[in-house]
Motif scaffolding. Structure first.
Motif, mmCIF file in Angstrom:
data_model
loop_
_atom_site.group_PDB
_atom_site.id
_atom_site.type_symbol
_atom_site.label_atom_id
_atom_site.label_comp_id
_atom_site.label_asym_id
_atom_site.label_seq_id
_atom_site.Cartn_x
_atom_site.Cartn_y
_atom_site.Cartn_z
ATOM 1 N N VAL A 292 0.818 -1.135 0.096
ATOM 2 C CA VAL A 292 -0.002 -0.197 0.089
ATOM 3 C C VAL A 292 1.007 1.350 0.219
ATOM 4 O O VAL A 292 1.616 1.546 1.002
ATOM 5 C CB VAL A 292 -0.925 0.192 1.423
ATOM 6 N N ASP A 293 0.535 2.034 -0.999
ATOM 7 C CA ASP A 293 1.455 3.259 -1.014
ATOM 8 C C ASP A 293 0.550 4.352 -0.384
ATOM 9 O O ASP A 293 -0.380 4.920 -0.945
ATOM 10 C CB ASP A 293 1.539 3.944 -2.441
ATOM 11 N N LEU A 294 1.112 4.649 0.937
ATOM 12 C CA LEU A 294 0.226 5.780 1.465
ATOM 13 C C LEU A 294 0.273 7.175 1.053
ATOM 14 O O LEU A 294 -0.686 7.841 1.453
ATOM 15 C CB LEU A 294 0.788 5.746 3.161
ATOM 16 N N ALA A 295 1.098 7.358 0.088
ATOM 17 C CA ALA A 295 1.197 8.732 -0.475
ATOM 18 C C ALA A 295 0.264 8.870 -1.612
ATOM 19 O O ALA A 295 -0.158 9.951 -2.215
ATOM 20 C CB ALA A 295 2.650 9.144 -1.022
ATOM 21 N N SER A 296 -0.470 7.806 -1.994
ATOM 22 C CA SER A 296 -1.252 7.932 -3.109
ATOM 23 C C SER A 296 -2.715 6.957 -3.032
ATOM 24 O O SER A 296 -3.422 6.955 -3.756
ATOM 25 C CB SER A 296 -0.835 7.560 -4.503
ATOM 26 N N THR A 297 -2.933 5.965 -1.830
ATOM 27 C CA THR A 297 -3.692 5.212 -1.782
ATOM 28 C C THR A 297 -5.018 5.751 -1.141
ATOM 29 O O THR A 297 -4.850 6.592 -0.205
ATOM 30 C CB THR A 297 -3.450 4.169 -0.880
ATOM 31 N N VAL A 298 -6.293 5.688 -1.755
ATOM 32 C CA VAL A 298 -7.357 6.104 -1.076
ATOM 33 C C VAL A 298 -8.267 4.875 -0.853
ATOM 34 O O VAL A 298 -8.192 3.953 -1.395
ATOM 35 C CB VAL A 298 -8.336 7.032 -2.078
ATOM 36 N N THR A 299 -8.888 4.682 0.400
ATOM 37 C CA THR A 299 -9.582 3.516 0.660
ATOM 38 C C THR A 299 -11.060 3.407 0.187
ATOM 39 O O THR A 299 -11.361 4.445 -0.213
ATOM 40 C CB THR A 299 -9.762 3.306 2.361
ATOM 41 N N GLU A 300 -11.797 2.320 0.413
ATOM 42 C CA GLU A 300 -13.173 2.326 -0.309
ATOM 43 C C GLU A 300 -14.148 3.382 0.129
ATOM 44 O O GLU A 300 -14.907 3.790 -0.432
ATOM 45 C CB GLU A 300 -13.676 0.796 0.175
ATOM 46 N N ASP A 301 -14.023 4.148 1.586
ATOM 47 C CA ASP A 301 -14.683 4.875 1.997
ATOM 48 C C ASP A 301 -14.078 6.329 1.751
ATOM 49 O O ASP A 301 -14.553 7.321 2.424
ATOM 50 C CB ASP A 301 -15.150 4.824 3.569
ATOM 51 N N GLN A 302 -13.339 6.478 0.896
ATOM 52 C CA GLN A 302 -12.523 7.617 0.325
ATOM 53 C C GLN A 302 -11.755 8.257 1.529
ATOM 54 O O GLN A 302 -11.486 9.324 0.960
ATOM 55 C CB GLN A 302 -13.519 8.500 -0.197
ATOM 56 N N SER A 303 -11.348 7.645 2.681
ATOM 57 C CA SER A 303 -10.255 8.125 3.570
ATOM 58 C C SER A 303 -9.066 7.852 3.227
ATOM 59 O O SER A 303 -8.918 6.883 2.290
ATOM 60 C CB SER A 303 -10.896 7.580 4.847
#
Length: 437
Positions: A393-404
């Motif tokens: 998971v790239d925390l600099a570019s990832t968005v979760t399913e709930d858009q957080s």
């Protein structure tokens, strides 16, 4: 800031080849520019006009000369950060165009030729070979023999190649520490981090081996210091402290006797405890007298010493170490180098165990120099702390399913929830062996 300046020098008009009035010499004027250039962009053919320090502080034969080969540029890269060069605008402009790309290296992630999983086996092999070499030279020096230090070069080359493929693999190896083997492992870690840091700054590949040798051998003089002093659990007496400080001079004398070694290696060994404010040792050098490579090694040396367990104290966390380095920039350490090192290492270095705001547990795979709190991680446990199939998971570019936005909420001690770096390394090594068979 890099600058351009018109030179008042111009070529004299060509003289007539004949005194005949029918032959006229053409009027030719060549305007030269003087440019302050980062040493990592030097090319043969450029005229060196001025250094960022007195000429007498750099082992060059002449004051003001034209680079004829890369060996001369290598010396300048070891000691200086910038030089003033003189050439035509046509020659200089393509080089000046590379400055922005050189600066961008310290704000963007490094390219990876191999994935972490692919590089771990090679990094493990290089790490073990280098560790064995350090143990070997330690035994030889303790036995009164002089070791073959040139034998370190092919070993360091392996480390360099692994770091060029994926520096995080070596970073993972460096986080598995033994309190009882501090001196040997410290030299190895300083070598690894110094090569990675030099590459991060844009030092050409042909210099990385020398940087690695500087890191590996910088504390060689400690082998001549009494173990009772090195391993004393309490505070040193003034006499013991003076004896400890002697390790820089002892190492310098040991390395200087080997004429096959690059002189910068003994220079770094002697000066890696000098300070920018002139309060270091053994010579209390002023800022401009400390070579570039010595400044680089001093930062890595301090970082590893601060974060490592010692016989007299436990190591501090990476954030605490970063805070110490930052607070002492411009006094003990080169300010611009400290800031670049912090961008490289990140708040959560590769190999750190962390918990995300999703409740998941992950190991940091790689840092993002421009976003120190947003590294790339490998998730190993779900929100309920149950094992899951590892995923990056790239925390600099990832968005979760709930858009957080997923983010790290806290570092975890190695072994938390049954997850350890050593265990994950064994899994990757086993997977690699299965795939190879």
């Amino acid at each position: 800031m890099w600058f351009r300046r018109k030179s008042s020098n111009s070529a004299a008009p060509a003289k007539s080849a004949s005194k005949s009035p029918s032959v006229k010499a053409p009027s030719q004027t060549t305007t030269l520019q003087r440019v302050r250039l980062p040493v990592d962009l030097l090319e043969p053919g450029l005229k060196i006009v001025k250094l960022d320090r007195p000429w007498t502080e750099v082992p060059v034969l002449f004051q003001g000369f034209t680079l004829t080969d890369d060996s001369q540029a290598q010396i300048l890269r070891q000691y200086c950060e910038w030089v003033l060069v003189e050439d035509t605008e046509e020659r200089l402009n393509p080089i000046l165009d590379c400055i922005s790309a050189l600066k961008k290296r310290t704000t963007e992630p490094q390219a990876e030729a191999r994935s972490l999983a692919e590089e771990i086996p090679r990094a493990h092999q290089a790490w073990n070979r280098t560790q064995q070499f350090v143990q070997q030279i330690t035994a030889e020096i303790n036995g009164g023999n002089y070791p073959d230090l040139q034998a370190a070069r092919p070993i360091i080359c392996e480390c360099v190649e692994s770091i060029k493929n994926n520096a995080s693999a070596m970073f993972w190896m460096s986080r598995i520490k033994s309190r009882d083997a501090y001196t040997a492992e410290h030299c190895l870690r300083v070598a690894v981090f110094s090569v990675a840091f030099a590459r991060f700054l844009g030092v050409p590949d042909e210099d990385l081996e020398t940087v690695g040798m500087c890191g590996l051998l910088h504390d060689l003089g400690k082998l001549k210091v009494s173990d009772a002093i090195l391993n004393k659990p309490g505070a040193l007496t003034p006499d013991e402290f003076r004896a400890m400080r002697e390790h820089t001079t002892l190492g310098y004398e040991l390395l200087r006797a080997d004429r096959t070694l690059d002189p910068i290696i003994s220079d770094v060994t002697r000066h890696h405890h000098e300070r920018i404010d002139g309060q270091g040792y053994p010579q209390q050098l002023t800022e401009w007298q400390i070579s570039r490579f010595a400044r680089l090694i001093s930062i890595v040396d301090a970082f590893d010493a601060i974060t490592s367990d010692r016989c007299y104290r436990d190591g501090l966390s990476t954030p605490e170490a970063i805070s110490i380095l930052f607070r002492n920039r411009g006094q003990q350490f080169d300010a611009s180098m400290v800031e670049a090192f912090i961008r490289m290492i990140g708040v959560y270095p590769p190999g750190s165990l962390v918990e995300l705001n999703t409740g998941e547990v992950a190991i940091v795979v790689a840092t993002h120099p421009g976003r120190k709190l947003k590294p790339r991680v490998e998730v190993l446990l779900d929100a309920n702390k149950n094992p899951v199939r590892p995923r990056i998971v790239d925390l600099a570019s990832t968005v979760t399913e709930d858009q957080s936005l997923p983010e790290i909420i806290s570092p975890l001690p190695d072994g938390a929830y049954g997850v350890s770096l050593r265990g994950r390394l064994h899994e990757l090594m086993a997977t690699s062996s299965e795939n190879a068979s």
